[in-house]
Design a protein around this motif. Structure first.
Motif, mmCIF file in Angstrom:
data_model
loop_
_atom_site.group_PDB
_atom_site.id
_atom_site.type_symbol
_atom_site.label_atom_id
_atom_site.label_comp_id
_atom_site.label_asym_id
_atom_site.label_seq_id
_atom_site.Cartn_x
_atom_site.Cartn_y
_atom_site.Cartn_z
ATOM 1 N N ALA A 50 0.826 -1.208 0.000
ATOM 2 C CA ALA A 50 0.000 0.000 0.000
ATOM 3 C C ALA A 50 0.860 1.257 0.000
ATOM 4 O O ALA A 50 0.534 2.235 -0.673
ATOM 5 N N SER A 51 1.944 1.261 0.742
ATOM 6 C CA SER A 51 2.794 2.457 0.773
ATOM 7 C C SER A 51 3.462 2.692 -0.580
ATOM 8 O O SER A 51 3.575 3.837 -1.028
ATOM 9 N N ARG A 52 3.896 1.633 -1.243
ATOM 10 C CA ARG A 52 4.481 1.797 -2.586
ATOM 11 C C ARG A 52 3.416 2.260 -3.571
ATOM 12 O O ARG A 52 3.663 3.136 -4.401
ATOM 13 N N HIS A 53 2.230 1.684 -3.480
ATOM 14 C CA HIS A 53 1.151 2.067 -4.388
ATOM 15 C C HIS A 53 0.741 3.520 -4.161
ATOM 16 O O HIS A 53 0.462 4.256 -5.103
ATOM 17 N N THR A 54 0.704 3.933 -2.905
ATOM 18 C CA THR A 54 0.371 5.317 -2.578
ATOM 19 C C THR A 54 1.386 6.268 -3.193
ATOM 20 O O THR A 54 1.017 7.308 -3.748
ATOM 21 N N ALA A 55 2.651 5.912 -3.100
ATOM 22 C CA ALA A 55 3.696 6.749 -3.703
ATOM 23 C C ALA A 55 3.521 6.834 -5.218
ATOM 24 O O ALA A 55 3.700 7.903 -5.809
ATOM 25 N N ASP A 56 3.148 5.721 -5.844
ATOM 26 C CA ASP A 56 2.919 5.731 -7.295
ATOM 27 C C ASP A 56 1.737 6.612 -7.676
ATOM 28 O O ASP A 56 1.799 7.382 -8.629
ATOM 29 N N VAL A 57 0.647 6.499 -6.927
ATOM 30 C CA VAL A 57 -0.547 7.294 -7.237
ATOM 31 C C VAL A 57 -0.270 8.775 -7.038
ATOM 32 O O VAL A 57 -0.608 9.608 -7.870
ATOM 33 N N ALA A 93 2.537 10.232 -7.171
ATOM 34 C CA ALA A 93 3.515 10.709 -8.153
ATOM 35 C C ALA A 93 2.807 11.254 -9.393
ATOM 36 O O ALA A 93 3.296 12.177 -10.042
ATOM 37 N N HIS A 94 1.630 10.701 -9.714
ATOM 38 C CA HIS A 94 0.844 11.209 -10.843
ATOM 39 C C HIS A 94 0.230 12.571 -10.526
ATOM 40 O O HIS A 94 -0.173 13.293 -11.411
ATOM 41 N N GLU A 95 0.125 12.883 -9.259
ATOM 42 C CA GLU A 95 -0.472 14.149 -8.808
ATOM 43 C C GLU A 95 0.588 15.048 -8.182
ATOM 44 O O GLU A 95 0.350 15.699 -7.171
ATOM 45 N N SER A 96 1.772 15.105 -8.784
ATOM 46 C CA SER A 96 2.896 15.816 -8.171
ATOM 47 C C SER A 96 2.644 17.320 -8.038
ATOM 48 O O SER A 96 3.037 17.928 -7.043
ATOM 49 N N VAL A 97 1.975 17.911 -9.001
ATOM 50 C CA VAL A 97 1.697 19.354 -8.926
ATOM 51 C C VAL A 97 0.717 19.647 -7.789
ATOM 52 O O VAL A 97 0.926 20.552 -6.983
ATOM 53 N N ALA A 98 -0.342 18.851 -7.718
ATOM 54 C CA ALA A 98 -1.325 19.043 -6.646
ATOM 55 C C ALA A 98 -0.704 18.754 -5.285
ATOM 56 O O ALA A 98 -0.978 19.456 -4.308
ATOM 57 N N GLU A 99 0.151 17.733 -5.216
ATOM 58 C CA GLU A 99 0.805 17.412 -3.949
ATOM 59 C C GLU A 99 1.768 18.516 -3.535
ATOM 60 O O GLU A 99 1.856 18.862 -2.355
ATOM 61 N N ALA A 100 2.488 19.092 -4.490
ATOM 62 C CA ALA A 100 3.389 20.201 -4.166
ATOM 63 C C ALA A 100 2.601 21.408 -3.663
ATOM 64 O O ALA A 100 3.000 22.055 -2.682
ATOM 65 N N ALA A 101 1.488 21.707 -4.301
ATOM 66 C CA ALA A 101 0.657 22.816 -3.839
ATOM 67 C C ALA A 101 0.089 22.534 -2.455
ATOM 68 O O ALA A 101 0.055 23.413 -1.587
ATOM 69 N N SER A 144 6.069 -2.420 -9.853
ATOM 70 C CA SER A 144 5.931 -2.267 -11.293
ATOM 71 C C SER A 144 4.710 -1.424 -11.606
ATOM 72 O O SER A 144 3.758 -1.364 -10.838
ATOM 73 N N ARG A 145 4.744 -0.775 -12.738
ATOM 74 C CA ARG A 145 3.609 0.056 -13.146
ATOM 75 C C ARG A 145 2.378 -0.803 -13.375
ATOM 76 O O ARG A 145 1.266 -0.393 -13.034
ATOM 77 N N ALA A 146 2.569 -2.021 -13.900
ATOM 78 C CA ALA A 146 1.434 -2.913 -14.150
ATOM 79 C C ALA A 146 0.752 -3.284 -12.835
ATOM 80 O O ALA A 146 -0.469 -3.372 -12.754
ATOM 81 N N GLU A 147 1.552 -3.486 -11.797
ATOM 82 C CA GLU A 147 0.979 -3.839 -10.501
ATOM 83 C C GLU A 147 0.183 -2.665 -9.935
ATOM 84 O O GLU A 147 -0.905 -2.852 -9.388
ATOM 85 N N SER A 148 0.693 -1.456 -10.095
ATOM 86 C CA SER A 148 -0.040 -0.279 -9.623
ATOM 87 C C SER A 148 -1.331 -0.107 -10.415
ATOM 88 O O SER A 148 -2.370 0.232 -9.848
ATOM 89 N N GLU A 149 -1.272 -0.318 -11.711
ATOM 90 C CA GLU A 149 -2.473 -0.194 -12.534
ATOM 91 C C GLU A 149 -3.510 -1.259 -12.133
ATOM 92 O O GLU A 149 -4.696 -0.988 -12.115
ATOM 93 N N ARG A 150 -3.017 -2.468 -11.801
ATOM 94 C CA ARG A 150 -3.927 -3.537 -11.371
ATOM 95 C C ARG A 150 -4.629 -3.139 -10.083
ATOM 96 O O ARG A 150 -5.813 -3.365 -9.906
ATOM 97 N N LEU A 151 -3.921 -2.508 -9.168
ATOM 98 C CA LEU A 151 -4.507 -2.110 -7.891
ATOM 99 C C LEU A 151 -5.518 -0.990 -8.057
ATOM 100 O O LEU A 151 -6.427 -0.850 -7.246
ATOM 101 N N LEU A 152 -5.361 -0.200 -9.085
ATOM 102 C CA LEU A 152 -6.290 0.905 -9.301
ATOM 103 C C LEU A 152 -7.611 0.455 -9.894
ATOM 104 O O LEU A 152 -8.571 1.198 -9.912
ATOM 105 N N ARG A 153 -7.659 -0.757 -10.397
ATOM 106 C CA ARG A 153 -8.910 -1.253 -10.978
ATOM 107 C C ARG A 153 -9.804 -1.812 -9.932
ATOM 108 O O ARG A 153 -9.539 -2.157 -8.887
#
Length: 154
Positions: free
Chosen positions: A16-23, A25-33, A145-154
């Motif tokens: 979960a912590s790795r997946h959270t970091a991946d998710v 990371a896609h929202e880096s601008v919003a997270e920085a703000a 892996s990106r595939a594993e993160s994508e699998r978790l998002l489904r």
């Protein structure tokens, strides 16, 4: 924030912590703000509550006859000490509440990002059998892996 992923995806904490970091990371601008605005809100909240409480205590000691009348048994001679005490106490009470604000705001961002990513992908309820049941040292600190993160998002 990883605990939110544990609840949403029924995974172990390490995954979960790795997946959270991946998710996030896609929202880096919003997270920085968010990481810029959150401390400012926390500081202004704690400071504003403390200052307002201090001024309110001094004002009440000055205007309320129970504390302002020198003939009263509860007369406050040194109003500044009362104001400082009120400010310190209100700081101690408000700090834990505003400290949680950071975690809550980041969790909300994570949930919104997860919802947005899930809305983009077609629904696939079938598991692919790649679940890892044990959280070993290499798995916890390895890269996901990106595939594993994508699998978790489904």
């Amino acid at each position: 924030v990883a605990y939110a992923d544990v609840a949403l995806n029924s995974t172990g904490f390490c995954e979960a912590s790795r997946h959270t970091a991946d998710v996030l990371a896609h929202e880096s601008v919003a997270e920085a703000a968010l990481n810029t605005a959150t401390p400012l809100i926390q500081l202004s909240g704690v400071g504003g509550i403390s200052v307002a409480s201090g001024f309110l205590a001094v004002w009440l000691a000055r205007t309320w006859p129970l504390f302002a009348d020198p003939e009263s048994e509860r007369f406050v001679k040194d109003r500044v000490v009362v104001g400082v005490a009120a400010a310190v106490l209100s700081f101690l009470v408000s700090f834990p509440f505003l400290h949680v604000f950071d975690t809550v705001s980041e969790t909300i961002l994570y949930c919104l990002a997860t919802e947005e990513m899930r809305a983009k992908e077609p629904s696939d309820d079938e598991g692919n059998g790649n679940e890892r049941p044990f959280c070993g040292i290499g798995y916890c600190f390895g890269s996901s892996s990106r595939a594993e993160s994508e699998r978790l998002l489904r």
